[in-house]
Design a protein around this motif. Sequence first.
Motif: not given
Length: 333
Positions: A230-252
Amino acid sequence: MTVTPQTNTTLPAIAEALKARDNFVICGHVSPDGDCLGSALGLAWALRQLGKQVTCVLARDEEPPSDLRFLPGADALVAAVRYEGPCDCFIAVDVPTVERLGDGAALQDKAALTVTIDHHAVPQAMSDLSYTDPDSASTTLLVWELAKCLQVAGDRLVATCCYTGLMTDTGRFQHGNTDAAAFKGAWEMVLAGANPGEVARDFYQNRTLASVELEERTVAHMSLRADGEAALSWLSLADFADCGAVKADAEPMIDLLRSLRGVRVACMLREQDGEVRGSFRAKDDTDVAAIAGEFGGGGHRAAAGFTIHDSLEGAVARVAARLGIEAPKLPEA
């Protein structure tokens, strides 16, 4: 087909009902994926072949995923909350419950006729006419069958949209839901003009730099159960802000976790305002829809989603406990 409690008609009967109507609004679920938008846009092009007026609306007032903007008709999507036109018939695709319709639920309430075409089984129907087949690899495969009932399945735009949904919901024809019907449908769609190479390139080979940067953080945040299954990971709002990412960027990211050797069940958590959105994927016969159901979510046996109304730290702890993973310590904000 598996008969479901919410199915009360057939695709040929739905086709006849649609032929008798003129103005349509089609809506999928919140946070639309390839099957959702492919179903909506594919059905829209099919109905337009019959001279119908059709508008596809988004369940929330937000931009469609960037990796799906290549779909024909995606540039004309309208937020449901902003739609003020006629709605003789409201069609829900790839969505089983009113709650998942978001702002589209208000339009459904106003429609003279409501229709659902889906492959998510739930206890009861939410539309006048409802057809659900959980054995179907994608909702677009059902839309394709409906297009054949409407005698417009030879249209290239319909085929392209339906092929996109089928390709994405089967994970490039790699997931356990890939069966003979899926390959038959894909074959028919390609014969009608869908280009597999172009669709795969536009969807899978069009990642942003921000998405690649999120991948690095996903690996850094990853926790494994002691047996590695079993594997678990997460992304915070800060991760998105730091990378300049949007929700779709996390789909993969969820497929990245599932791709690990030995992992049977993967879970990806994404923080958003006031809640945490989670995705489960299974690589064997584990029923992750049942696990998601424990958190108020649902989906398919091999792919499911849920929302936890808690802090990211709280959500990570709860899911880790359920999967038997030692809860990781999140960095302080």
